[in-house]
Enzyme design. Sequence first.
Site, PDB file in Angstrom:
ATOM      1  CG  ASP A   7      11.273 -12.440   5.733  1.00 13.94           C
ATOM      2  OD1 ASP A   7      10.725 -13.556   5.774  1.00 13.94           O
ATOM      3  OD2 ASP A   7      10.711 -11.432   5.263  1.00 13.94           O
ATOM      4  CB  SER A   8      11.175 -14.680   1.742  1.00 16.80           C
ATOM      5  OG  SER A   8      10.035 -14.120   2.361  1.00 16.80           O
ATOM      6  CB  CYS A  71      11.134 -16.455   6.533  1.00 18.55           C
ATOM      7  SG  CYS A  71      10.064 -17.035   5.224  1.00 18.55           S
ATOM      8  CD  GLU A 150       5.962  -7.642  -0.603  1.00 13.53           C
ATOM      9  OE1 GLU A 150       5.965  -7.715  -1.839  1.00 13.53           O
ATOM     10  OE2 GLU A 150       6.784  -8.217   0.126  1.00 13.53           O
ATOM     11  CB  CYS A 182       2.658 -14.672   7.086  1.00 16.62           C
ATOM     12  SG  CYS A 182       3.376 -13.896   5.630  1.00 16.62           S
ATOM     13  CG  HIS A 184       4.490  -9.573   4.248  1.00 18.75           C
ATOM     14  ND1 HIS A 184       5.536 -10.465   4.229  1.00 18.75           N
ATOM     15  CD2 HIS A 184       4.708  -8.705   3.230  1.00 18.75           C
ATOM     16  CE1 HIS A 184       6.335 -10.149   3.232  1.00 18.75           C
ATOM     17  NE2 HIS A 184       5.859  -9.092   2.609  1.00 18.75           N
TER      18      HIS A 184
HETATM   19  N1  DGL Z   1       8.262 -14.245   4.748  1.00 22.16           N
HETATM   20  C1  DGL Z   1       7.217 -15.140   4.346  1.00 22.16           C
HETATM   21  C2  DGL Z   1       6.651 -15.856   5.582  1.00 22.16           C
HETATM   22  O1  DGL Z   1       6.752 -15.375   6.700  1.00 22.16           O
HETATM   23  C3  DGL Z   1       6.117 -14.420   3.595  1.00 22.16           C
HETATM   24  C4  DGL Z   1       6.497 -13.980   2.191  1.00 22.16           C
HETATM   25  C5  DGL Z   1       6.905 -15.141   1.304  1.00 22.16           C
HETATM   26  O2  DGL Z   1       6.038 -15.898   0.820  1.00 22.16           O
HETATM   27  O3  DGL Z   1       8.105 -15.287   1.082  1.00 22.16           O
HETATM   28  O4  DGL Z   1       6.099 -16.912   5.449  1.00 22.16           O
END
Ligand code: DGL
Length: 259
Positions: A7-8, A71, A150, A182, A184
């Site tokens: 993931d990011s 992600c 976050e 997403c 989060h």
């Molecule tokens: N992990 C990203 C997503 O699920 C969210 C955070 C980001 O913008 O990197 O789209």
Amino acid sequence: MSIGIFDSGVGGLTVFQSISQIFPQVDIYYLGDSARVPYGNKSKETIIRYSLECASYLYERFRIDVLVVACNTASSYALEVLKNYFDIPVIGVVEPGVEAALEVSTNRKVGVIGTYATINSNSYRSEILKRDCNVDVYQKPCPLFVPLVEEGMIEHPVTYLMVKEYLQELVDFGIDTLILGCTHYPLLKDTISSVYPNLKIVDSSKAIIDKIKPFCSKEEKGTRRIFFTDLSSSFKKFEKLLLADSKIEKIELSELCKI
Ligand code: DGL
């Protein structure tokens, strides 16, 4: 049997946690590209390059059997490239989320929320319409949800205000189902439910489990390793997502950029 998840950043730990609980016997390696988060406001080319780098790291270092793209942004732009590049199953979060939403929606009006990149890609909309062209899809980017999560402001009054600000429009369109597109957003599930108790909320981190089942065999308890390209204070807020025996390891970004 081993699964690599990337993931990011920290949000994908929601996916890590779901997979970890259901498949204790599997070795799981998680990579959060926290040095380059967010992906959600990057270009398609950059999202694909970062995704290839994360996936290659997991594949080359751990010889993973299955790759999970936790992600949503990476799943929206890089899934096909990753599927063509690697000779192992590659599973993204968009398809399972869509399937779960179509199972529960009764009025066929579905809302999708995500980053700007995910919404602009129309990945969810096209996967939904591919399966059922009679569904009305209402999409909305909710960029401020990521920093609110976050910051650990899950139940903060500001978060309730933002939930209404972003979602009222979708609710007014009559949606009965909302896809959390997403990583989060699953952490805001209870907050959203308390404002909109009648909404059916689809959490892709749970929906992905059925896609992984066919690849999992019964073995002894598996290894858990979690890597991040940067370690910042936000990790404290995510500790509850981690399994007790998992420790976080730092890897240098330069190790990822070798391909
Ligand atoms: N992990 C990203 C997503 O699920 C969210 C955070 C980001 O913008 O990197 O789209």
